[in-house]
Design an enzyme around this catalytic site. Structure first.
Site, PDB file in Angstrom:
ATOM      1  N   THR A 467      -3.831   1.127  -1.660  1.00  0.00           N
ATOM      2  CA  THR A 467      -3.252   0.227  -2.658  1.00  0.00           C
ATOM      3  C   THR A 467      -1.747   0.185  -2.437  1.00  0.00           C
ATOM      4  OG1 THR A 467      -4.994   0.733  -4.247  1.00  0.00           O
ATOM      5  CG2 THR A 467      -2.963  -0.219  -5.120  1.00  0.00           C
ATOM      6  N   LYS A 545      -5.749  -7.037  -6.017  1.00  0.00           N
ATOM      7  CA  LYS A 545      -5.848  -5.636  -6.486  1.00  0.00           C
ATOM      8  C   LYS A 545      -4.680  -5.315  -7.416  1.00  0.00           C
ATOM      9  CE  LYS A 545      -7.306  -1.351  -6.663  1.00  0.00           C
ATOM     10  NZ  LYS A 545      -7.340  -0.421  -5.526  1.00  0.00           N
ATOM     11  N   LYS A 613       2.369   4.692  -9.817  1.00  0.00           N
ATOM     12  CA  LYS A 613       2.526   4.004  -8.531  1.00  0.00           C
ATOM     13  C   LYS A 613       2.108   2.534  -8.634  1.00  0.00           C
ATOM     14  CE  LYS A 613      -0.700   3.771  -5.715  1.00  0.00           C
ATOM     15  NZ  LYS A 613      -1.832   3.883  -4.765  1.00  0.00           N
TER      16      LYS A 613
END
Length: 1424
Positions: A467, A545, A613
Site C-alpha cells: 500500500t 486502495k 501510514k
C-alpha cells in the site's frame, strides 16, 4: 456503460459487504447483544408482564398509525384521540375506537402512548383540566413518544411519578431500520426504570419488529438519535471527500462507487447517498439545511457535556459552508454542485464520462502462461508468506527473500527457494512481487544496496502489492522505463487478510499498461478471488486502495467518536452498538471495530500505525492534488495522537483510547462490579411466608418425581437423603421409580463431552426415562437439567435434545441462582460474589472457560449469545425479584401461565426464600397442566422438592475415627479459584503429602511417559495412605489449552482419564475421598471407584456435597466429598481437610474425661516388651476399648527409648484410642528427660518425700509437663507392697489425707491424683483387699470440685464388686501390672518349640488378662 445512470442500483444495507476490499475479513466480527449495564438500583426491582388489553393513543401521525395497526393485529384494543379528522378516520378503518377527548382516551387502558412534538404541549396534554391524567389508573404504563430534549422528558417523568404517583413511565423513539435483515421494519428505542420497561415490554414489542430497551433515565432514544446523526454527518462528508479525491486522481466516480460499496470502506450513507448525488437527484434545499441543523444540536449537546467531537465539528463546518453557498447563489442547486465549488473538483463531468467494468477487464487477462516459470517474492511477512506459499501450491517456482531469517527457513520448509538478498532473488525471474510495508522499504529493495532492479532480466515484470501512494507508483514506472530493459510494472495493492492470502482469495486492484497486465495476469489470477483492472495507468490501483483506506480510517475514527460520545451520554454501549447497526449510522468498519472497543480488547489484528501510514498517504495526495480533505486529515491526526501515546502497535480500534484518555469516559460495555451488601439491602423485603410447607403439600398433590440430569456431580450441593444414579439403564430407572422417590439425580457428566455426544446422551436418558415411567404404573416425572451456576455447559444443545424426546414445553426456565456458591441474579444480570463484591459473571474467570466461554452477564443476552441469535434477548421473559417478593407464589404462577408456548424465562433471585417462592409458583402452574423444562443451578432442586437444609456433616457423625488410613484428595479443576485453594491447603495442612502430576506428561507426551507418571503416582499414594497420611494428588497448575474448544476438551479428558487410572491402581482403602472439580469427581466415582449409585448424605461444607458410595463400588461406605471447582473462598478446601483429617491420638486427659462422662474406668497396663504392647492393643481393638500403655522406670531402664517408640507407634497405628503413660517417676532428672520423649502423660511420684517436699517436687515437674501438653498424675499417701523390685514396707505405707489432698491439688495443679485407700502393689493378703471406700468417697467429692481425676494403683486382684464401687466413687484409671506379668511368666513355663511360639503364647496369655480387665472396668465397646 455510460451516461448518468448509476451502474449499481442504490439499495439500503450492505448487500455484499463481506466481498471486495476487506482489509481483514478474518477479523472477529461478533454481534453484540443488548443491554448489559442497567441502572442497578432500579433494575433490581423488576416488574411483571402486562396482560393484553386496551392501548390508548394521544396524538397521531404516520408512524403512530403503523404502531396502532401492529397492536390491533396482535390482539390489543386501540382507542385514540387526535384533532385531525383524516387521521382519526384512518384509526377507524384499522378497527380502532375514536375517543372524544384526552380524558376519555385514558379510561380503562393498560398503556397510553402520547405523541409530544414540542415541549410546550406537555401542560395541555397532561395537567390541564381535561388532561389525560384525570381518569388514568396509577398502574397504567405511560409511553412518551417524542424526540424532544431528554431534559424535558426527564422533568416530565419526575412530575408524573412523584407528584401524580404514576407507577410506570417510559419513553420511546420510533424509526425504520435500514439493515439488510430489518430493512424498513419499525424499530423502537425505549428507556425507563427497570420495573417500567419490564411492564411496558409486551406493548412495545407488539408495536415493532425490533425493540431496544435501555434501563435507567428517560431520553435514551433522543441520545441514540444524536449518536446516529453524528455518524451520518461524518460519513457523508467523508464520502464526498473520497469521491472528490478519486475523481481528481482520474478514477471514474462510478468505478469508485462500485468497488467501495462492496468493500471495507462502505457505509450506509456511502451506499445510499452517493448514487443519488452522482445522478444529481439530491438538492441542497431538500437535504442540507435540516442536516446542518441536526448536527448543530449534537454539537451543542457535546459542548454542554464538555466533550470533544472533532470529526463531527469539521464535518459540520463543511456542510455549513455548503449551506452558505445557497444564500449567495440564490438557486436550488444540487448538493454535488455545491460540493464541487467547495472542493474545486468537477465530479459531475467525471461521473458523466463513459464507464467500464473492472471485473470484465480482469476476466480478459490470461490465467495461465507457459512462459512464467520463475517468480521472485520480496517481503514474506504475514500476508506475503501466505501469498508466496499459495503460488507454490499453484505450481509456480518461487524464490523468496525477507530480512527475518526464521521466515526464510519456514518458506524453505514449504518447498520454496530462498535468496540471500533482493539481488539474488531477482536473477532469472519472470515476475518479481514486492510485498513490503511502505514506500521506504519498496525503494530500498528495488534501488538500495543489493537491490532488485539491476539484477532483473530484460522483459521481467514487477508486481507492487504494497500500500503506497499513487504518486510513488507513477514515479517508479518512469524510473523503470529509464532502465531501458523493458521492465514492466503492475500496480496491484491487495486486500483480504492473512487467511485469504494463503487461500488465494484476495481482492486485487490492478493497474498498468496492457502489456504489463497481460504478462502478470496468471500470477494475479492465482492470488485473487476478486480482481479489478483499473484504467488510468500505474497508480490507479493504488488510488482506489487509497480511497478505500480513506473511508475505512475515517469510519474507524468516527466509530470511536460515536461510541465515546454515547458513553458520555450515559448510554449502554453494547446496546448502543446494536442500535447503530440497524441505523443509517452504520458502516462496515463500525460493525467490525466497535465490538473491540466495547470489549476493551485491542489484540492487534490490524495495527493502529497502519492507518497512520495509510491516512498519511491520503494527506500527501490531497496536498499534491490540491483537494481539501478536512475530515480525513482530522482522522489522521487522531491516529497520530494514538501512536504518540504508545498505542501504535495495538489494534487500530484503540484510537478510541484518545477520547477515553482526554475525557475519562469508558466505552467498554460491561456491568459494573457492585457492593453485595448495599445491593441486597436495596431489594424489597422478602415474601413474608415460608413456602416450604406449601411446597411439600403441593408436591403430594403433584405426584411427579423430579428427575435431575446433572452434568457433573456438584449439582447435589443443596440436597440430602436423596439418591444419585451413575448409570441409567431402563432396569435401573424402573427400580428407582418403584421406590416412589420425590427426587433422584442422574449423573450424566455431559460437561466433559462434546456437544454432539452430550446431546445424544440426553436423548438416550430421556428415552429410557420415558420407557421406564410407562412400565411403572401411576408414574410421572419432571426433568430438570442441572447446570453450572457460573453458566458453563451445553446450552441450548441439552435442552433441545430433551424436548426432542419428551416433547415441546410451555417454557424453558433458566435459573442459575446458588446461594452457597455466591451466585445471584439481580436485574437479569447474573453475579458471582467475591468477598463483599458482586462481579458480573461475564467478567469472571468462569466466562473465559476454554470449552464453554461466554461474554454476556445479562441472562437474556446470554440466552441470545448461546443460541446464536435463535432466541433473541428481547423475546426472553423475566421473573423479577419484585414480583417474587411482592406477589408471591400466586404471581409467579400467573406469570408462568401467561407465557407464550415455547418461551424462555429467566428467574431473578437473591435468597433461598426467593427460590422457594418461585418453586411454589411453578408447582401451582404445573398443577394447572403446564410443562416446563428447567436449566438451573443446585438451589432450585432443593427448593422444588421442599428440602430443609441441615448443618454440614462432621466425620465424627459417620464413625470414621476407626479407619487409620489416610484420606485421598484428588484435584483436577483448573479454575484459578481451585489453584488458590490448593495453595492454601498446602500452607495450612503441613501433614498432607502432595503428589503433583505433570499435565504435559499425561496429556501431551508419549504413551510411555504417561504410563510412567501414572504408575509412579499410584505407588507413592499407596505408601502415604497406608501410613495414615492424607494424600493430595493434583495436576500441575499450568493450564494447557488446545487450538479450539474441542481440542481443549480433549486435553481435559486425557487429564481426567489419567487421574482415574491413578485412583484405580491405588489398592489402599482411603478413610475418605475428596474430589475437586466436576469432571474429576464424576470420573473418579463412576470409572475409578465403579459406583453405580450413591446416597447424598448432605454437605461437608456449604455447597460441597457428601456422598456415601453404594455397595457395588470398590470402597462401599467410604465418604466421598464432591468439591466443586467454583465453590468456596481460598481457605475452603483446607477447612474441609482439617475437619476430615484423623484427629490423631486422644490425650490421656481426654480418655479420662470420656470415661467420666460414660461412667467407666480405663485400664493402664504396664508393658515391658513388644509382646506386651501387642497384647494390650489387640485386646483394645477386639473389645473396642480405649487403653493406656504404661511404662515403669525399671522397664524403661531395660527397654530404653526403643520401648517408648514402640508404644507410641502402636498407639498411632491402633484403630482405637490408645495413649502412652510413664508411671512412678520419682527421679527429677529422669522426668526432665521423659517429658520430651513423646509420652501423653506422666506420673510424678513424690510419695516417698515429706508432704511439703512432695508439693514442691510435684509442682515443679507439673509446670514443665504442662508446657508440653502432658497430663500429670501424682500420688499422695503411699502404697505398701512390691512392684518391679521396689518394696514399701507396711510401716512405711500411708493413707491419703483429704485435707492434705486439697492443698496438694491447689498448689501443684495436677490433673489426676493416685490415692492410697488400702490398695497395695503386688498381691493382696490371703484375707483379701480391705479398701477404705468411705475415704474414697470423700476424695471423690474433693476431686469433683477441683476437676481432678482419681487413679487407683494396685488393681490386680481386686474383685468385681470392689471395682464397681470404686468406679461409682470416681476412679477413672486402674493400674494393672501384677496379673499381666504373671500371665506372661506362666506362659514361659510351657515348653515351646520355637521363640516365635513363645512370643505368640505370651501375647495370647497377656491379652486374655487385659480383655478381662477391660470388661471389668466397663471400657469395652467405648472406643469412639
Amino acid at each position: 456503460m455510460g451516461g448518468r445512470d448509476p451502474p449499481v442500483a442504490a439499495k439500503p444495507g450492505f448487500a455484499q459487504r463481506r466481498e471486495g476490499i476487506s482489509p481483514l475479513p478474518g477479523r472477529r466480527r461478533r454481534r453484540l447483544g443488548r443491554g448489559e449495564i442497567p441502572s442497578l438500583l432500579c433494575a433490581v426491582l423488576g416488574g411483571g408482564k402486562m396482560a393484553e388489553g386496551a392501548v390508548g393513543f394521544v396524538g397521531l401521525d404516520e408512524i403512530t398509525l403503523d404502531l396502532a395497526a401492529s397492536l390491533l393485529h396482535s390482539g390489543y384494543a386501540v382507542q385514540a384521540f387526535e384533532t385531525s379528522s383524516p387521521l382519526m378516520d384512518e384509526i377507524s378503518k384499522l378497527g380502532g375506537k375514536r375517543s372524544a377527548n384526552l380524558t376519555e382516551t385514558g379510561k380503562g387502558v393498560s398503556a397510553l402512548v402520547i405523541l409530544i412534538s414540542h415541549a410546550d404541549q406537555i401542560n395541555d396534554i397532561f395537567f390541564s383540566h381535561e388532561g389525560v391524567l384525570k381518569e388514568l389508573q396509577k398502574d397504567t404504563v405511560i409511553i412518551l413518544h417524542s424526540t424532544i430534549s431528554p431534559a424535558h422528558i426527564q422533568k416530565l417523568e419526575k412530575s408524573l411519578t412523584e407528584d401524580y404517583q404514576m407507577n410506570f413511565v417510559v419513553d420511546m423513539y420510533v424509526s425504520k431500520a435500514v439493515s439488510e435483515v430489518l430493512n424498513e421494519k419499525v424499530m423502537i428505542i425505549s428507556s425507563g426504570r427497570s420495573e417500567s420497561t419490564s411492564r411496558a415490554q409486551p406493548v412495545l414489542s407488539a408495536m415493532c419488529e425490533k425493540l431496544f430497551m435501555f434501563e435507567g433515565e428517560l431520553g435514551a432514544g433522543s441520545k441514540c438519535k444524536m449518536v446516529i446523526e453524528l455518524l451520518e454527518g461524518i460519513h457523508f462528508a467523508a464520502s464526498l471527500e473520497a469521491i472528490s479525491l478519486g475523481a481528481q486522481a482520474g478514477i471514474h466516480p462510478w468505478i469508485i462507487y462500485n468497488i467501495i460499496s462492496n468493500a471495507a470502506g462502505n457505509s450506509w450513507v456511502f451506499k445510499n447517498y452517493i448514487p443519488q448525488l452522482l445522478a444529481g437527484n439530491e438538492t441542497k434545499h431538500h437535504f442540507l439545511n435540516s442536516f446542518v441543523q441536526n448536527l448543530g444540536t449534537v454539537l451543542e449537546m457535546a459542548k454542554s457535556l464538555i466533550f470533544p467531537i472533532p470529526l463531527l465539528a469539521v464535518s459540520h463546518q463543511q456542510l455549513l459552508a455548503g449551506s452558505s453557498h445557497e444564500l449567495k447563489d440564490g438557486e436550488d442547486t444540487t448538493l454535488l454542485k455545491i460540493w464541487e465549488k467547495l472542493s474545486g473538483v468537477n465530479v459531475t463531468d467525471a461521473a458523466n464520462e463513459k464507464t467500464y467494468d473492472p471485473e470484465e477487464l480482469a476476466r480478459e487477462l490470461p490465467t495461465k502462461s507457459d512462459t512464467l516459470k520463475r517468480i521472485g517474492f520480496i517481503g514474506l511477512g504475514a500476508m506475503g508468506f501466505g501469498m508466496a506459499t499459495h503460488l507454490l501450491k499453484s505450481k509456480f517456482s518461487v524464490v523468496g527473500f525477507d530480512v527475518y531469517k526464521p521466515t526464510l527457513s519456514r518458506f524453505a520448509n514449504e518447498g520454496g527457494l530462498i535468496g540471500s538478498s533482493p539481488t539474488e532473488v531477482s536473477k532469472d525471474v519472470d515476475v518479481l512481487i514486492v510485498m513490503v510495508t511502505n514506500e521506504a522499504q519498496a525503494e530500498s529493495v528495488l534501488y538500495g544496496d543489493h537491490g532488485s532492479v539491476g539484477a532483473l532480466p530484460s522483459g521481467a515484470s514487477i508486481i507492487l502489492s504494497s500500500t503506497v501512494s499513487p504518486a510513488f507508483v507513477s514515479q517508479l514506472e518512469r524510473r523503470l522505463q529509464n532502465e531501458k530493459k523493458n521492465l514492466k510494472l503492475v500496480d496491484a495493492p491487495v486486500s483480504g487478510g492473512v487467511k485469504r492470502a494463503a487461500n488465494g482469495t484476495l481482492t486485487i486492484m490492478a493497474s498498468g499498461t496492457d502489456e504489463a497486465l497481460e504478462h502478470g495476469g496468471p500470477v494475479l489470477s492465482a492470488l485473487s478471488e476478486k480482481l479489478y483492472v483499473i484504467k488510468g495507468g500505474c497508480g490507479a490501483g493504488s488510488g482506489v486502495k487509497m480511497i478505500n483506506q480513506l473511508l475505512a480510517g475515517v469510519h474507524i475514527a468516527s466509530a470511536a467518536e460515536a461510541m465515546a460520545f454515547g458513553a458520555r451520554l450515559g448510554l449502554d454501549t453494547r446496546l448502543l452498538f446494536d442500535v447503530i447497526t440497524q441505523s443509517a449510522g452504520s458502516s462496515w468498519m463500525f460493525e467490525n471495530r466497535a465490538p473491540h472497543m466495547v470489549d476493551n480488547d485491542y489484540t492487534p489484528l490490524s495495527a493502529l500505525d497502519i492507518f497512520v501510514k495509510d491516512l498519511g498517504i491520503v494527506s500527501r495526495e490531497c496536498s499534491s492534488r490540491r483537494v481539501p480533505l478536512h475530515v480525513s486529515n482530522v482522522a489522521h491526526q487522531l491516529f497520530l495522537s494514538g501512536s504518540a501515546a504508545g498505542w501504535g502497535r495495538i489494534d487500530d480500534s484503540a484510537v478510541v483510547k484518545v477520547y477515553e484518555t482526554l475525557t475519562g469516559v469508558k466505552v467498554e460495555g460491561k456491568p459494573p462490579v457492585i457492593s453485595k451488601e448495599s445491593v441486597l439491602k436495596s431489594l424489597p423485603c422478602e415474601w413474608p411466608e415460608d413456602p416450604i410447607k406449601d411446597i411439600l403439600a403441593l408436591t403430594q398433590k403433584n405426584l411427579k418425581t423430579l428427575v435431575v440430569l446433572d452434568d457433573d456431580p456438584t449439582g447435589t450441593q443443596t440436597v440430602h437423603d436423596i439418591e444419585v444414579l451413575t448409570e441409567w439403564s431402563v432396569e435401573s430407572l424402573v427400580n428407582q421409580f418403584n421406590k416412589r422417590p420425590k427426587c433422584f439425580f442422574i449423573l450424566t457428566n455431559s460437561r466433559s463431552l462434546s456437544s454432539e455426544k452430550a446431546s445424544a446422551l440426553i436423548e438416550e436418558i430421556c428415552g429410557n426415562l420415558s420407557t421406564a415411567a410407562k412400565t411403572v404404573s401411576n408414574t410421572d416425572y419432571t426433568v430438570v437439567l442441572r447446570g453450572d451456576s457460573t453458566l458453563r455447559g451445553h446450552f441450548p444443545e441439552e435442552a433441545d435434545a430433551a424436548v426432542s424426546v419428551i416433547g415441546e414445553m410451555d417454557a424453558w426456565i433458566i435459573c442459575p441462582f446458588f446461594l452457597q456458591g455466591g451466585r445471584y441474579t439481580i436485574g437479569d444480570i447474573h453475579y458471582v460474589a467475591e468477598s463483599d463484591r458482586l462481579i458480573p459473571a461475564g467478567e469472571t474467570e468462569f466466562a473465559k472457560d476454554a470449552s464453554f466461554g461466554y461474554k454476556s452477564s445479562n441472562l437474556r443476552e446470554w440466552v441470545e449469545e448461546k443460541t446464536g441469535g435463535r432466541i433473541p434477548a428481547n423475546s426472553v421473559a423475566s421473573i423479577s425479584i419484585r414480583l417474587l417478593r411482592k406477589g408471591g407464589p400466586a404471581a409467579v404462577c400467573e406469570h408462568l401461565c401467561s407465557l407464550k408456548k415455547g418461551s424462555t424465562c429467566i428467574v431473578n433471585a437473591a435468597s433461598e426464600r426467593d427460590m422457594a417462592v418461585f418453586a411454589a409458583g411453578m408447582i401451582q402452574a404445573e398443577l394447572k397442566g403446564k410443562k416446563y423444562l428447567c436449566r438451573t443451578a443446585a438451589s432450585f432442586v432443593s427448593a422444588r422438592v421442599g428440602i430443609i437444609s441441615k448443618a454440614p456433616i462432621l466425620p465424627s457423625e459417620l464413625g470414621t475415627y476407626r479407619e487409620r488410613n489416610g484420606g485421598l484428595i484428588v484435584v483436577g479443576s483448573y479454575v484459578p479459584k481451585t489453584t488458590k485453594q490448593v495453595e492454601e491447603l498446602l500452607l495450612q495442612c503441613g501433614h498432607v503429602k502432595c503428589i503433583e502430576i505433570s499435565v504435559d506428561k499425561i496429556a501431551m507426551k508419549s504413551l510411555e511417559d504417561r504410563e510412567e507418571a501414572i504408575t509412579q503416582a499410584a505407588e507413592m499414594a499407596d505408601v502415604f495412605l497406608k501410613s495414615g497420611k492424607d494424600t493430595l494428588i493434583m495436576t500441575s497448575r499450568q493450564l494447557i489449552t488446545g487450538k479450539d474448544a474441542s481440542e481443549s476438551l480433549a486435553i481435559n479428558c486425557k487429564v481426567s482419564s489419567a487421574l482415574v487410572e491413578i485412583v484405580r491402581r491405588i489398592t489402599t482403602k482411603p478413610r475418605y475421598i475428596l474430589a475437586k472439580g466436576g469432571i474429576t469427581s464424576s470420573d473418579l466415582a463412576t470409572k475409578a471407584l465403579e459406583a453405580k449409585r450413591a446416597k447424598i448424605l448432605g454437605q461437608a461444607l456449604a455447597g460441597v456435597p457428601l456422598w456415601e458410595l453404594g455397595p457395588e463400588s470398590r470402597h462401599p461406605g467410604v465418604p466421598y466429598i464432591v468439591f466443586p471447582g467454583n465453590v468456596g473462598d481460598s481457605r475452603a478446601v483446607a477447612e474441609v481437610v482439617k475437619r476430615w483429617t484423623h484427629p490423631g491420638r486422644l490425650s490421656t486427659k481426654e480418655l479420662l474425661l470420656n470415661a467420666k462422662r460414660g461412667g467407666y474406668a480405663i485400664g493402664a497396663f504396664n508393658v515391658y516388651n513388644l509382646e506386651g504392647i501387642e497384647a494390650v492393643v489387640a485386646a483394645a481393638e477386639e473389645e473396642q476399648s480405649p487403653a493406656i500403655l504404661q511404662i515403669h522406670p525399671s522397664a524403661l531402664k531395660q527397654g530404653g527409648i526403643p520401648l517408648v517408640a514402640c508404644c507410641i507407634s502402636a498407639a498411632e497405628q491402633a484403630s482405637v484410642p490408645i495413649t502412652v503413660h510413664f508411671d512412678h517417676g520419682d527421679s527429677k532428672q529422669e522426668l526432665l528427660e521423659i517429658i520430651d520423649l513423646g509420652f501423653d502423660s506422666v506420673m510424678v511420684d513424690g510419695s516417698h518425700l515429706p508432704f511439703k517436699e512432695n508439693i514442691v517436687y510435684t509442682e515443679h515437674i507439673a509446670a514443665l509437663a504442662h508446657l508440653k501438653q502432658l497430663m500429670v498424675e501424682a500420688e499422695l499417701g503411699r502404697l505398701s507392697g512390691t512392684e518391679d523390685d521396689l518394696t514399701v514396707q507396711d510401716y512405711e505405707a500411708k493413707l491419703t489425707d483429704v485435707n492434705q489432698a486439697e492443698e496438694f491439688i491447689d498448689t501443684t495443679g495436677i490433673d489426676a491424683l493416685a490415692v492410697c485407700i488400702g490398695n497395695v502393689h503386688g498381691k493382696y493378703p490371703a484375707s483379701g483387699p480391705n479398701l477404705r471406700l468411705d475415704l474414697l468417697k470423700e476424695l471423690y467429692d474433693l476431686s469433683s470440685r477441683k476437676g481432678v481425676h482419681l487413679v487407683l494403683h494396685g488393681a490386680s486382684g481386686l474383685p468385681k464388686d470392689t471395682i464397681e464401687e470404686c468406679i461409682k466413687r470416681g476412679v477413672r484409671k486402674f493400674n494393672v501390672n501384677t496379673e499381666v506379668r504373671k500371665a506372661y511368666m506362666d506362659s514361659l513355663a510351657d515348653s515351646q518349640k520355637d521363640l516365635i511360639h513363645v512370643m505368640k503364647s505370651a501375647k495370647e496369655a497377656m491379652k486374655a488378662v487385659v480383655v478381662e480387665k477391660m470388661r471389668l472396668f466397663g471400657s469395652a465397646g467405648k472406643a469412639c
